[in-house]
Design a protein around this motif. Structure first.
Motif, PDB file in Angstrom:
ATOM      1  N   ALA A 149       1.085  -1.642   0.064  1.00 32.23           N
ATOM      2  CA  ALA A 149      -0.456  -0.413  -0.269  1.00 32.23           C
ATOM      3  C   ALA A 149       0.678   1.398   0.080  1.00 32.23           C
ATOM      4  CB  ALA A 149      -0.885  -0.027   1.378  1.00 32.23           C
ATOM      5  N   GLY A 150       0.369   2.151  -0.571  1.00 26.31           N
ATOM      6  CA  GLY A 150       1.484   3.555  -1.090  1.00 26.31           C
ATOM      7  C   GLY A 150       2.412   3.105  -2.089  1.00 26.31           C
ATOM      8  N   ASP A 151       2.833   2.055  -2.332  1.00 22.32           N
ATOM      9  CA  ASP A 151       3.791   2.100  -3.760  1.00 22.32           C
ATOM     10  C   ASP A 151       3.293   1.923  -4.938  1.00 22.32           C
ATOM     11  OD1 ASP A 151       5.698   1.507  -1.343  1.00 22.32           O
ATOM     12  OD2 ASP A 151       5.689  -0.647  -1.932  1.00 22.32           O
ATOM     13  N   CYS A 152       4.204   2.478  -6.001  1.00 27.16           N
ATOM     14  CA  CYS A 152       3.533   2.419  -7.165  1.00 27.16           C
ATOM     15  C   CYS A 152       4.381   2.358  -8.225  1.00 27.16           C
ATOM     16  CB  CYS A 152       3.541   4.524  -7.584  1.00 27.16           C
ATOM     17  SG  CYS A 152       4.269   4.664  -7.957  1.00 27.16           S
ATOM     18  N   HIS A 153       4.024   1.751  -9.004  1.00 30.34           N
ATOM     19  CA  HIS A 153       6.037   0.804 -10.209  1.00 30.34           C
ATOM     20  C   HIS A 153       4.684   0.812 -11.432  1.00 30.34           C
ATOM     21  CE1 HIS A 153       8.595  -1.925 -11.791  1.00 30.34           C
ATOM     22  NE2 HIS A 153       7.478  -2.290 -11.820  1.00 30.34           N
ATOM     23  N   ILE A 154       5.837   1.401 -12.343  1.00 34.01           N
ATOM     24  CA  ILE A 154       5.647   1.885 -14.145  1.00 34.01           C
ATOM     25  C   ILE A 154       6.377   0.168 -14.492  1.00 34.01           C
ATOM     26  CG2 ILE A 154       6.650   3.086 -15.774  1.00 34.01           C
ATOM     27  CD1 ILE A 154       5.863   5.531 -13.878  1.00 34.01           C
ATOM     28  N   VAL A 155       5.291  -0.287 -15.344  1.00 32.74           N
ATOM     29  CA  VAL A 155       5.483  -1.138 -15.820  1.00 32.74           C
ATOM     30  C   VAL A 155       5.395  -0.958 -18.053  1.00 32.74           C
ATOM     31  CG1 VAL A 155       4.628  -3.291 -17.365  1.00 32.74           C
ATOM     32  CG2 VAL A 155       4.055  -2.567 -15.369  1.00 32.74           C
ATOM     33  N   PRO A 156       6.754  -0.785 -18.079  1.00 34.92           N
ATOM     34  CA  PRO A 156       7.586  -0.449 -19.346  1.00 34.92           C
ATOM     35  C   PRO A 156       6.578  -0.724 -20.203  1.00 34.92           C
ATOM     36  CG  PRO A 156       9.417  -0.419 -18.053  1.00 34.92           C
ATOM     37  CD  PRO A 156       7.915  -1.148 -17.792  1.00 34.92           C
ATOM     38  N   ARG A 157       6.963  -0.055 -21.519  1.00 32.15           N
ATOM     39  CA  ARG A 157       5.708  -0.264 -22.664  1.00 32.15           C
ATOM     40  C   ARG A 157       6.401  -1.415 -23.394  1.00 32.15           C
ATOM     41  NH1 ARG A 157       5.533   5.243 -25.568  1.00 32.15           N
ATOM     42  NH2 ARG A 157       5.438   5.721 -23.711  1.00 32.15           N
ATOM     43  N   GLY A 158       5.908  -2.769 -24.038  1.00 29.39           N
ATOM     44  CA  GLY A 158       6.451  -3.502 -24.648  1.00 29.39           C
ATOM     45  C   GLY A 158       7.118  -4.860 -23.877  1.00 29.39           C
ATOM     46  N   VAL A 159       7.004  -4.783 -22.315  1.00 37.81           N
ATOM     47  CA  VAL A 159       7.464  -5.292 -21.269  1.00 37.81           C
ATOM     48  C   VAL A 159       6.730  -6.618 -21.271  1.00 37.81           C
ATOM     49  CG1 VAL A 159       8.205  -6.478 -18.920  1.00 37.81           C
ATOM     50  CG2 VAL A 159       9.591  -3.947 -20.912  1.00 37.81           C
ATOM     51  N   MET A 160       6.669  -7.794 -20.907  1.00 34.09           N
ATOM     52  CA  MET A 160       6.054  -9.184 -20.529  1.00 34.09           C
ATOM     53  C   MET A 160       5.606  -8.987 -19.272  1.00 34.09           C
ATOM     54  SD  MET A 160       4.416 -11.052 -22.877  1.00 34.09           S
ATOM     55  CE  MET A 160       3.947 -12.326 -22.196  1.00 34.09           C
ATOM     56  N   HIS A 161       4.780  -8.684 -18.875  1.00 33.77           N
ATOM     57  CA  HIS A 161       4.230  -9.213 -17.103  1.00 33.77           C
ATOM     58  C   HIS A 161       3.001  -9.217 -16.815  1.00 33.77           C
ATOM     59  CE1 HIS A 161       2.007  -5.897 -18.535  1.00 33.77           C
ATOM     60  NE2 HIS A 161       1.597  -5.620 -17.579  1.00 33.77           N
ATOM     61  N   ASN A 162       3.183 -10.135 -15.429  1.00 36.37           N
ATOM     62  CA  ASN A 162       1.594 -10.916 -14.757  1.00 36.37           C
ATOM     63  C   ASN A 162       1.058 -10.137 -13.671  1.00 36.37           C
ATOM     64  OD1 ASN A 162      -0.487 -12.534 -14.707  1.00 36.37           O
ATOM     65  ND2 ASN A 162       1.199 -14.009 -14.357  1.00 36.37           N
ATOM     66  N   PRO A 163       0.257  -9.790 -13.341  1.00 46.55           N
ATOM     67  CA  PRO A 163       0.422  -9.225 -11.727  1.00 46.55           C
ATOM     68  C   PRO A 163      -0.152  -9.992 -11.163  1.00 46.55           C
ATOM     69  CG  PRO A 163      -0.630  -7.356 -13.532  1.00 46.55           C
ATOM     70  CD  PRO A 163      -0.022  -8.596 -14.164  1.00 46.55           C
ATOM     71  N   ARG A 164       0.638  -9.943  -9.313  1.00 45.76           N
ATOM     72  CA  ARG A 164      -0.769 -10.815  -8.924  1.00 45.76           C
ATOM     73  C   ARG A 164      -0.632 -10.951  -7.904  1.00 45.76           C
ATOM     74  NH1 ARG A 164       3.318 -13.999  -6.034  1.00 45.76           N
ATOM     75  NH2 ARG A 164       5.679 -14.025  -7.187  1.00 45.76           N
ATOM     76  N   CYS A 165      -1.688 -11.233  -7.227  1.00 40.87           N
ATOM     77  CA  CYS A 165      -1.283 -11.195  -4.811  1.00 40.87           C
ATOM     78  C   CYS A 165      -2.284 -12.516  -4.834  1.00 40.87           C
ATOM     79  CB  CYS A 165      -2.588  -9.964  -4.806  1.00 40.87           C
ATOM     80  SG  CYS A 165      -3.887  -9.640  -5.683  1.00 40.87           S
ATOM     81  N   ARG A 166      -1.949 -12.592  -3.363  1.00 39.94           N
ATOM     82  CA  ARG A 166      -3.005 -14.355  -2.915  1.00 39.94           C
ATOM     83  C   ARG A 166      -3.466 -13.395  -1.752  1.00 39.94           C
ATOM     84  NH1 ARG A 166       1.316 -15.738   1.052  1.00 39.94           N
ATOM     85  NH2 ARG A 166       0.845 -13.620   2.156  1.00 39.94           N
ATOM     86  N   ASP A 167      -3.898 -12.261  -1.793  1.00 38.42           N
ATOM     87  CA  ASP A 167      -5.167 -11.988  -0.418  1.00 38.42           C
ATOM     88  C   ASP A 167      -6.135 -10.533  -1.576  1.00 38.42           C
ATOM     89  OD1 ASP A 167      -4.467 -13.870   1.307  1.00 38.42           O
ATOM     90  OD2 ASP A 167      -3.042 -12.283   2.441  1.00 38.42           O
TER      91      ASP A 167
END
Length: 118
Positions: A68-86
């Motif tokens: 909570a409170g963090d921020c992150h930028i995923v660069p264009r063209g980069v494979m990624h997959n968000p996930r969370c347990r809760d």
């Protein structure tokens, strides 16, 4: 507006809601839980702001853990997959051209019309 309250009230996981627009960027909120899908956005960067909970963004070569409170930028063209347990509440800032699941279509993919109507 209270982004955390709006996200918490959403009825469905992984279904972002557009809550505002600043120039050519949408401000979206979402409630997420579990794993999403591997994808990329060829032409757009995507910013995640964690409103509540914890989120991991997996890349092909590393993972980024966000609280909570963090921020992150995923660069264009980069494979990624968000996930969370809760359950996790997030805000997204991304160009209006950004497709929900980027270059991949799944049963979770939401059209822009669906994101605007939620």
């Amino acid at each position: 507006m209270n982004l955390k309250e709006i996200a918490a009230a959403l009825p469905e996981y992984w279904s972002p809601k557009v809550v505002g627009q600043v120039n050519d960027q949408y401000l979206k909120v979402a409630k997420v839980k579990g794993e999403f899908t591997w994808h990329k956005h060829d032409n757009e960067d995507e910013m995640f702001l964690i409103l509540a909970g914890e989120l991991v963004i997996d890349y092909e070569d590393r993972s980024v853990e966000l609280a909570a409170g963090d921020c992150h930028i995923v660069p264009r063209g980069v494979m990624h997959n968000p996930r969370c347990r809760d359950e996790c509440l997030i805000a997204l800032i991304e160009p209006v051209t950004t497709a929900h699941t980027g270059d991949v279509i799944t049963d979770r993919t939401k059209s822009l019309a669906e994101q605007l109507a939620n």
